[in-house]
Design an enzyme around this catalytic site. Structure first.
Site, PDB file in Angstrom:
ATOM      1  N   ASP A 112       0.849  -1.184   0.000  1.00 17.21           N
ATOM      2  CA  ASP A 112       0.000   0.000   0.000  1.00 17.21           C
ATOM      3  C   ASP A 112       0.897   1.252   0.000  1.00 17.21           C
ATOM      4  OD1 ASP A 112      -3.010   0.866   0.374  1.00 17.21           O
ATOM      5  OD2 ASP A 112      -1.904   2.047   1.841  1.00 17.21           O
ATOM      6  N   ASP A 241      -7.315  -8.309  -4.286  1.00 19.91           N
ATOM      7  CA  ASP A 241      -7.205  -6.907  -3.906  1.00 19.91           C
ATOM      8  C   ASP A 241      -8.093  -6.030  -4.779  1.00 19.91           C
ATOM      9  OD1 ASP A 241      -6.406  -4.483  -2.881  1.00 19.91           O
ATOM     10  OD2 ASP A 241      -4.346  -4.597  -3.614  1.00 19.91           O
ATOM     11  N   HIS A 269      -6.038  -7.175  -0.212  1.00 23.76           N
ATOM     12  CA  HIS A 269      -5.152  -6.019  -0.065  1.00 23.76           C
ATOM     13  C   HIS A 269      -4.197  -6.194   1.114  1.00 23.76           C
ATOM     14  CE1 HIS A 269      -3.977  -1.868  -0.596  1.00 23.76           C
ATOM     15  NE2 HIS A 269      -4.245  -1.603   0.675  1.00 23.76           N
TER      16      HIS A 269
END
Length: 295
Positions: A112, A241, A269
């Site tokens: 991320d 994701d 994710h």
């Protein structure tokens, strides 16, 4: 700071670590530093904190030194006055943190926002980086993607900020969409714990806004990737994701020719939570293989 002084309670059976704190440029940075050996710097994204790496730390600390900080305003870390919670600032604090602990010869794990934050540091200080673990992230501007512009405007705009302040919208959204496996209420509560106080919720909504607002910084990160292109890279990717999909993974594979990719079809994710134990095993095999290759 003792366990009784922590900003929220953390059951030791869920996160069996010692909680440490250090000051970096006025920010009180909470971090985990477990195990001995070659250091691995584990970098979370939004709206997570170092708890995200609990399974990987358990799997790797018998052989590696696992260091996982919380960015200012995240987890148990606090930010100084005037801090704006941008990825550029987070990356600068991270650099100060690495220097404060004297970390060198690093394996960086990024996911991320940890991608732009950690790879930004790596691009500025490539001498620090030995290997990479790249999972469901990005390292380039996203302003050309319509869905990202819409998400950024909605989740990071006035309506999103208001709903986040009142109802913890961003953490609730991300952990509802970002986990493929079933996780206990106790685990989910610990992901939400840093955001229970409405006065601390602003950074969670700033992250989505920065997907577009930080385009200039993201362009710098992208331009610096060639400085790390020769590093061995383990690419770990959750296919469920909603945010970073196959094109992003392929882009990293092109950027890092000396890579091995492991795809997890049962991870989303937050793949560190979904399959962290398996990522730890994959990295141990990858590290051993890359050592043999470089001898």
């Amino acid at each position: 700071m003792s366990a009784n002084e922590l900003p929220f309670s953390v059951p030791h059976e869920l996160f069996p670590v010692e909680h440490r704190f250090t000051d970096v440029d006025g920010a009180q940075v909470h971090y985990v530093d477990e195990g001995v050996g070659e250091p691995i710097l584990l970098l979370h994204g939004n709206p997570a904190w170092s708890f995200l790496y609990r399974k990987i730390i358990v799997g790797l600390k018998p052989q590696f030194r696992c260091v996982a900080p919380d960015y200012p305003g995240y987890g148990m870390s606090s930010a100084p006055a005037g801090y704006r919670f941008t990825p550029r600032e987070h990356s600068a604090v991270l650099e100060g943190f690495v220097d404060r602990l004297g970390l060198r010869d690093l394996t960086l794990m990024v996911q991320d926002w940890g991608g732009p934050i950690g790879l930004g540091l790596g691009g500025r200080r490539p001498d620090l980086v030995r290997r990479l673990i790249i999972g469901n992230t990005f390292a380039w501007p996203l302003n050309g993607e319509f869905r990202v512009r819409v998400f950024s405007a909605l989740m990071g705009g006035p309506i999103g900020r208001t709903l986040n302040r009142r109802f913890m919208l961003v953490p609730r959204f991300f952990f509802a969409r970002g986990l493929a496996q079933h996780h206990s209420r106790q685990v989910l509560d610990l992901y939400f714990a840093p955001w229970r106080d409405p006065a601390r919720r602003a950074p969670a909504a700033i992250g989505p806004r920065q997907l577009i607002a930080a385009s200039a910084y993201l362009k710098e990160v992208e331009a610096s990737l060639p400085k790390l292109a020769d590093r061995p890279a383990l690419i770990v990717w959750g296919t469920k994701d909603f945010a970073f999909r196959e094109p992003a993974r392929k882009r990293f594979e092109q950027a890092f020719p000396n890579h091995r990719t492991v795809v997890y079809h049962d991870a989303s994710h937050f793949l560190q939570e979904d399959v962290g134990d398996r990522i730890a095993e994959a990295f141990k095999a990858f590290a051993a293989s890359s050592e043999r290759t470089t001898r």
